[in-house]
Structure formats: C-alpha cells, structure tokens
Design a protein around this motif. Structure first.
Motif, PDB file in Angstrom:
ATOM      1  N   SER A   1     -23.465  16.767  27.826  1.00 52.06           N
ATOM      2  CA  SER A   1     -22.011  16.452  27.470  1.00 52.06           C
ATOM      3  C   SER A   1     -22.082  16.640  25.820  1.00 52.06           C
ATOM      4  N   LEU A   2     -23.063  16.150  25.180  1.00 51.84           N
ATOM      5  CA  LEU A   2     -23.058  16.268  23.697  1.00 51.84           C
ATOM      6  C   LEU A   2     -23.061  17.829  23.274  1.00 51.84           C
ATOM      7  N   SER A   3     -23.843  18.477  24.035  1.00 47.31           N
ATOM      8  CA  SER A   3     -23.863  19.923  23.756  1.00 47.31           C
ATOM      9  C   SER A   3     -22.371  20.600  23.799  1.00 47.31           C
ATOM     10  N   ALA A   4     -21.814  20.190  24.957  1.00 47.81           N
ATOM     11  CA  ALA A   4     -20.420  20.669  25.036  1.00 47.81           C
ATOM     12  C   ALA A   4     -19.420  20.421  23.838  1.00 47.81           C
ATOM     13  N   GLY A   5     -19.687  19.131  23.186  1.00 49.50           N
ATOM     14  CA  GLY A   5     -19.208  18.476  22.139  1.00 49.50           C
ATOM     15  C   GLY A   5     -19.467  19.526  20.875  1.00 49.50           C
ATOM     16  N   VAL A   6     -20.835  19.673  20.552  1.00 42.99           N
ATOM     17  CA  VAL A   6     -21.033  20.577  19.393  1.00 42.99           C
ATOM     18  C   VAL A   6     -20.594  21.991  19.651  1.00 42.99           C
TER      19      VAL A   6
ATOM     20  N   THR B   1     -19.665  10.915  26.982  1.00 47.59           N
ATOM     21  CA  THR B   1     -18.927  11.599  27.843  1.00 47.59           C
ATOM     22  C   THR B   1     -17.439  11.930  26.912  1.00 47.59           C
ATOM     23  N   ALA B   2     -17.268  11.021  26.157  1.00 48.95           N
ATOM     24  CA  ALA B   2     -16.010  11.219  25.084  1.00 48.95           C
ATOM     25  C   ALA B   2     -16.081  12.578  24.197  1.00 48.95           C
ATOM     26  N   LEU B   3     -17.416  12.785  24.090  1.00 50.34           N
ATOM     27  CA  LEU B   3     -17.645  13.835  23.210  1.00 50.34           C
ATOM     28  C   LEU B   3     -17.665  15.269  23.829  1.00 50.34           C
ATOM     29  N   ARG B   4     -17.694  15.095  25.161  1.00 52.65           N
ATOM     30  CA  ARG B   4     -17.791  16.453  26.069  1.00 52.65           C
ATOM     31  C   ARG B   4     -16.283  16.922  26.190  1.00 52.65           C
TER      32      ARG B   4
ATOM     33  N   HIS C   1      -9.684  22.346  30.694  1.00 52.09           N
ATOM     34  CA  HIS C   1     -10.032  20.829  30.640  1.00 52.09           C
ATOM     35  C   HIS C   1     -11.020  20.207  31.281  1.00 52.09           C
ATOM     36  N   SER C   2     -11.354  20.900  32.666  1.00 53.58           N
ATOM     37  CA  SER C   2     -12.321  20.492  33.513  1.00 53.58           C
ATOM     38  C   SER C   2     -13.891  20.180  32.732  1.00 53.58           C
ATOM     39  N   VAL C   3     -14.043  20.793  31.689  1.00 56.05           N
ATOM     40  CA  VAL C   3     -15.492  20.527  30.965  1.00 56.05           C
ATOM     41  C   VAL C   3     -15.491  19.026  30.808  1.00 56.05           C
TER      42      VAL C   3
END
Length: 412
Positions: free
Chosen positions: A38-43, A121-124, A108-110
């Motif tokens: 999740s955090l990787s998707a955010g970064v 999850t919020a940062l995903r 958006h599915s990410v």
C-alpha cells in the motif's frame, strides 16, 4: 504550499499509533507485505505525480482563464467555503464513476486492492488517475474558482480522508448523517455484495444520501475488504496495470470492433458476449475467501522494510525539491523510485530471481553516484550522497548474509 509533503511525518506517526492500538486491543489489522505494498503504491503515486499532475493543473488554469463565468476572489471566505463543498461534490462524481466505468475503475482499483483496512490503506493511491480525473473538476474552473483555492481545498479533502481508513473507530452517531466516517468508509472498501459501490463521498456523506448510494455498516454483515478480482501480488506496478491488462486482453479477444472500443467505457464488469463465453470468469465466493499471503522469513521481511524506508526518504526529497530540479533529474528520480519499489515487491513475493534483481538494484546506485557531478545532483547535501554510498555497501553485505535463504522454497 505542499500540504501533502508536510503531512507525511504526521501520516507515519498516526500509523505508528494505530500499530500500538492494534497491540493494546489484541487486533491484527496490519501485515507487513500488505502495508508495504500500500505504501509503495502511495510513494509511486506521489513520485509519478511530479511528472503528471501538470496535465490537470494546466487544463484547469486554462479553463479558468478562458471559460470562467464569474470572477471569484481568493480573498473571500465564502469562496473558500463554497469551493470546499463544490470540490467534494465533484469528487463524489469522479469517485462514483471510478467504480461504475471500466476505464476509470482501472485507475481507481489500486486504492481498493488491499485486503486489510488501516491507515496505510489511505496512502494506497493510483498513479494513472491523472488521465481522466481532471475532467470532473472543470465545473469548478468554469464557475470561477481560482486555481490556488482549487488546489488548497483539494489537498484538504485528501487529508480529511486519511483518518477514516481505520477499524479502531466505531460508529459516530449524528456525525455520520453529514460527514464521511470510518464506519461508512469501511463499507466503501468492502467486497460484500450488500456493500459494493456505496458511500462515495470524500468529506460529506450527504451526497450519497441524496443520490441513493448510501449504505450503513451492518452488525450482522462483517466487512470483507478487498476486490472481487484479487490482485494477488505485492508489486505496485502490477497493482496499477492489472485492470488495464484485463481490459486489453478482452478487447483483443473480442471479434467486434465496436466491442473492442466500447469495452473501455462500459459499466464496470461488462464483457463482450463472445469473450465471456470463451473466457468465463468465476464468481468470488466470500465464504471461501483467503487473504493473499507469501511465506517470507523474518530477516527477509526486515530487509524489505529497511529498503523501503530509503524510497520513502527519496520520494519525500523529490517532492520537496520538485520546483528546484530540472525535468531530467525528476525523470531519473522517478525511474529510480519505480525500479526500487518493483524490486521490493518482487522480494516480498519471494520470487526465484528476486535476489538477482536486488543485486542489480543495489549495483545501479554506483553509476548514479558516478554521474552525480555531471547531472548536477551534487547540489543535494554532500552527506546525502555519503549516506547513499554507505547504505549501498551495508545492503550488499546484508544481501550476502541472506543468500543462504534463497534455497528455501521460492514462489516461482
């Protein structure tokens, strides 16, 4: 002001507090690999956004300059209040269409792929939402909302949504009649049929009540988090490409050229009849639901965590320096972050070739250090480059020590 940049330390502080709450209450809402994914998707989202957000900003500014019906002043409080509500209204429709139309769901599915529900999850966030997302905010430009006001209320809207991604806060009574809460946002992240495609508001739940998309969290129906077509990967790149790849595959298989085109814009889940007949999809059975997991020894998990910290720091540095760095450096930085996060995802999946890819990732730091003077990267603090060199050496030594674990059962 970049509100998201300044919020990063607060985000991680609150994640740490939620981890403590987990331990205190005897819950387990975090799994390392899921959280890192999740955090990787955010970064990846914030880093790639350095290159893509200009599309939305330039389009909005142009529409505001050429099409605005009213001259609204950023000095008026009522303009800010109006913009805050107006933004959430536009966000509701973007969010709703993000669930109801295939091409928008692909982006958006990410955010929904995690099978856990916590503050990480919020940062995903998606890295491809820039393609169509700007369209839904053009009414604000036409109404005359200044770009500065638009950007600020957009950041505040996003910041508000962070705290609702938790399982530790129960229902909040009257508050939930007007505002998005953790309870009604848990519903939004569910794959239970009764909950799916509900509660789209960012700040105000009133839109859902008004447009018939509200669903209360039910005591008799525990939420099952995730999506009905699971990601089954810890790779943030594949997380962003999964739905696009499935749509492309169906488009290739479709016999009708009309179907090949319209599949992208049809309601989510629609498939051409000939494709559905030849390549049927099985329905998800929640009674048989099992969260995705890949066995990984604790030392290897710790290694992945420590490697990820570097990319949080690197991505944050890029975010803070974006106005000072030339495009070439931003491109290089985005490529460095993307490849690193891909390698960490591969490591978490315990792939047979993860060790070799990790070695390549570390060795690529050496030419980066060598090219630093030519690229003007030495404008960064000298101790930052010393730290990168030291980090690379220590990581290589750690990789050698972990080599003996590579003969353990691997996930091919």
């Amino acid at each position: 002001m970049n509100y998201i940049l300044y919020a990063v330390p607060v985000f991680f502080l609150l994640i740490g507090l939620e981890l403590l709450a987990d331990r205190w209450r005897g819950l387990r809402t975090y799994r390392l690999a899921d959280s890192l994914n999740s955090l990787s998707a955010g970064v990846l989202s914030t880093t790639s956004g350095l290159l893509t957000k200009a599309i939305g900003l330039l389009t909005y500014a142009f529409a505001w300059q050429q099409l605005a019906l009213f001259e609204l002043s950023a000095d008026s409080l009522w303009v800010w209040l109006l913009a805050f509500v107006f933004y959430d209204f536009c966000y509701y429709w973007l969010h709703r269409m993000g669930h109801e139309r295939s091409i928008l769901w692909a982006a958006h599915s990410v955010h929904h792929q995690s099978e856990e529900y916590n503050l990480s999850t919020a940062l995903r966030q998606t890295s491809t939402g820039f393609i169509f997302g700007w369209i839904f905010y053009l009414p604000m430009a036409i109404a005359g909302v200044p770009p500065l006001v638009f950007l600020t209320v957009g950041a505040l809207n996003l910041l508000y949504q962070f705290w609702v991604h938790t399982r530790h806060i129960p229902k909040l009574g009257w508050f939930e009649w007007f505002f998005v809460s953790p309870s009604n946002h848990r519903v939004h992240h569910a794959q239970n049929p009764v909950y799916m495609d509900r509660n789209y508001g960012g700040v105000f739940i009133l839109w859902d009540r008004l447009f018939g998309t509200f669903q209360e969290e039910l005591d008799e129906e525990p939420v099952v988090f995730g999506v009905t077509t699971p990601l089954r990967s810890w790779n943030p790149l594949w997380a962003n490409l999964q739905v696009y790849a499935a749509l492309w595959q169906d488009a290739v298989h479709a016999e009708s050229w009309w179907d090949k085109l319209r599949i992208w814009f049809m309601r989510t889940g629609w498939r051409p009849a000939d494709v559905a007949a030849r390549f049927p999809h099985s329905k998800a059975d929640l009674s048989q639901f099992r969260r995705f997991e890949v066995p990984l020894a604790r030392p290897r998990q710790l290694y992945a965590l420590l490697q990820f910290v570097l990319y949080v720091l690197g991505g944050t540095w890029l975010l803070g320096q974006e106005e000072l760095l030339p495009l070439s450096i931003l491109l290089l930085g985005c490529a460095w972050v993307t490849f690193g996060l891909y390698a960490i995802g591969t490591w978490l999946e315990n792939r047979a070739w993860a060790g070799r890819l990790e070695l390549l990732r570390l060795l690529l730091n050496l030419p980066l250090l060598g090219l630093a003077p030519q690229l003007g990267l030495l404008a960064a603090p000298a101790n930052a480059w010393a730290l990168l060199a030291g980090y690379t050496l220590v990581s290589l030594l750690a990789l050698i020590l972990l080599q003996r674990q590579w003969v353990a059962p691997l996930r091919a």
